[in-house]
Design an enzyme around this catalytic site. Sequence first.
Site, PDB file in Angstrom:
ATOM      1  N   CYS A  85       3.013   2.180 -10.653  1.00 28.42           N
ATOM      2  CA  CYS A  85       3.870   2.853  -9.691  1.00 28.42           C
ATOM      3  C   CYS A  85       5.088   1.977  -9.357  1.00 28.42           C
ATOM      4  CB  CYS A  85       3.074   3.240  -8.457  1.00 28.42           C
ATOM      5  SG  CYS A  85       3.874   4.564  -7.540  1.00 28.42           S
ATOM      6  N   HIS A 175      -1.577   6.214 -10.461  1.00 26.55           N
ATOM      7  CA  HIS A 175      -2.462   5.132 -10.023  1.00 26.55           C
ATOM      8  C   HIS A 175      -3.799   5.183 -10.779  1.00 26.55           C
ATOM      9  CE1 HIS A 175      -0.149   3.597  -6.562  1.00 26.55           C
ATOM     10  NE2 HIS A 175       0.375   4.812  -6.594  1.00 26.55           N
ATOM     11  N   GLU A 177      -6.083   3.073 -10.602  1.00 26.69           N
ATOM     12  CA  GLU A 177      -7.130   2.406  -9.827  1.00 26.69           C
ATOM     13  C   GLU A 177      -7.910   3.334  -8.902  1.00 26.69           C
ATOM     14  OE1 GLU A 177      -3.894   2.266  -9.456  1.00 26.69           O
ATOM     15  OE2 GLU A 177      -3.199   1.578  -7.506  1.00 26.69           O
TER      16      GLU A 177
HETATM   17  N1  LIG Z   1       3.108   4.200  -4.609  1.00 21.41           N
HETATM   18  C1  LIG Z   1       4.213   3.539  -4.968  1.00 21.41           C
HETATM   19  O1  LIG Z   1       4.169   2.458  -5.513  1.00 21.41           O
HETATM   20  C2  LIG Z   1       5.505   4.193  -4.563  1.00 21.41           C
HETATM   21  C3  LIG Z   1       6.711   3.442  -5.014  1.00 21.41           C
HETATM   22  C4  LIG Z   1       7.983   3.903  -4.305  1.00 21.41           C
HETATM   23  N2  LIG Z   1       7.868   3.616  -2.899  1.00 21.41           N
HETATM   24  C5  LIG Z   1       8.165   5.399  -4.527  1.00 21.41           C
HETATM   25  O2  LIG Z   1       8.051   6.166  -3.624  1.00 21.41           O
HETATM   26  O3  LIG Z   1       8.441   5.825  -5.651  1.00 21.41           O
END
Ligand SMILES: NC(=O)CC[C@H](N)C(=O)O
Length: 519
Positions: A85, A175, A177
């Site tokens: 992410c 994600h 995880e």
């Molecule tokens: N969950 C995250 O890592 C989000 C990354 C960043 N804040 C976004 O909104 O894209």
Amino acid sequence: MTISNPDTVLIIDFGSQVTQLIARRVREAGVYCEIAPFQSAEEAFKRLTPKAVILSGSPASTVDIGSPRAPQVIFDSGLPVLGICYGEQTMCAQLGGKVEGSDHREFGRAFLEIENDCPLFEGVWAKGTRHQVWMSHGDRVTAIPPGFRVVGTSTGAPFAAIADEERKYYGVQFHPEVVHTPDGAKLLSNFVHKIAGLSGDWTMAAYREQAIEAIRKQVGDGKVICALSGGVDSSVAALLTHEAVGDQLTCILVDHGLMRKNEASEVVAMFREHYNLPLILVDAADRFIGALEGESDPEKKRKTIGRLFIEVFEEEAKKLGGADFLVQGTLYPDVIESVSFTGGPSVTIKSHHNVGGLPERMNMSLVEPLRELFKDEVRVLGKELGLPGSFIGRHPFPGPGLAIRCPGGVTREKLEILRSADAIYLDEIRKAGLYDAIWQAFAVLLPVQTVGVMGDGRTYEFVCALRAVTSVDGMTADFYHYDMEFLGRAATRIINEVKGINRVVYDVTSKPPGTIEWE
Ligand SMILES: NC(=O)CC[C@H](N)C(=O)O
Ligand SMILES: Nc1ncnc2c1ncn2[C@@H]1O[C@H](COP(=O)(O)OP(=O)(O)OP(=O)(O)O)[C@@H](O)[C@H]1O
Ligand SMILES: O=c1[nH]c(=O)c2[nH+]cn([C@@H]3O[C@H](COP(=O)(O)O)[C@@H](O)[C@H]3O)c2[nH]1
Ligand SMILES: [Mg+2]
């Protein structure tokens, strides 16, 4: 304290709420790992000499000036890197790609189209197939750095999975995880085994050996005291330290007057029965309760308790002729909830007495062999150390004890009422055979009085709230779904037997949005 390990993965934390789950998955794949906040990532990198690096998500945006970055040394090292992410986004921003804010935000369930085979997907996802993943992002990568190619897309993210196989750099917008990415654990396992080539032979038995070694190294021939509550964490920390440094260790149990019914004497008896460890019981009830009286702010209560704990430990150490180290059973969730990373607003939820509640200046250095672990992992380690089931299965009990279960001011009288109600509640839970099915259960005494009628007379007494949760690691929790018969039985007994309570309610809040404790 550093656990030295030949095959370590370094996870750089940018403040995501789920960073700890990356660590879980890596350890479940049999590889040791540690999490370091991005501010000290470079120092951790040098200290741990990891074999691979994972970059976590973050509430920050790479588009904002001053948002966190991975230290350049990571990319200079030639090690495999997986960005998750925000981790993918910063990797792209740092290596010559582009990230932009997007109006197609993705939160929750999304679907990934596999555009190309790649080692991250090996044996899991084939080209041309589509899979559920879990997303939580607003920004998106709009151009990938030189050397990368796209291996997966989603509706909101044209670069939902990218790979530079030459340099072993991988990035995923979703994600892996979290359990809502059903195959996520396999992808992380591919990263550590197939891509980074790590062996996967790390176990709790190995952790035990490494932790003992690390304690020996840290402590040398210094004198050590261990803050022992009788909970599984401090019991395991004490046993590890005892194995490491033998009679350099003395355990200290503080009876702060905030324990459950008969707890202090039971713990002492239990410990003396099973172990031949010097254990001192300190009666400090007057001191703690005196300092808490009139204080109703939860954070101030926690900090007062943290300060008094240390004062007591220091005094006891003095009586022993001085001590250089203090062992505590601090776990990873204690740390993450207490620490606020500047730059990545992983905010302070509450100051756990043993972390954020500690005074700035302390005469002893801390030894915290469980700081990287979760409760269920500590239980496995406890088994490994031969800790009796009666210790391992105990519900967690917070260091600040009943003080944080009396919202508002604490008085001796209130503590007494709460202690009695709590004992009845737990007794009913045990009788119903529910103790092991519940992760943690306790009573809370609300600072609210209500009108009742008992024996034809009017009563005006306190409300008692009952709490019971299921959880794996204390980071998230659901309320326990009792049948109403049980609740009725427990409520009746509490109201009949405890003077001062005339009403009982049940707390049906999960975590989040609530926390397990009320303060
Ligand atoms: N969950 C995250 O890592 C989000 C990354 C960043 N804040 C976004 O909104 O894209
Ligand atoms: N009454 C106490 N006396 C001495 N040390 C304590 C006491 N209460 C807590 N501590 C210290 O604070 C640490 C954190 O407390 P915490 O309740 O999280 O862990 P625990 O008591 O070991 O395990 P559990 O979470 O299962 O209760 C303990 O590991 C212990 O080192
Ligand atoms: O030793 C501790 N010192 C503390 O200050 C503290 N605060 C909460 N807890 C315990 O941590 C777990 C998660 O609690 P919360 O959801 O209330 O944050 C639950 O198991 C809580 O009982 C503490 N343990
Ligand atoms: Mg405890």
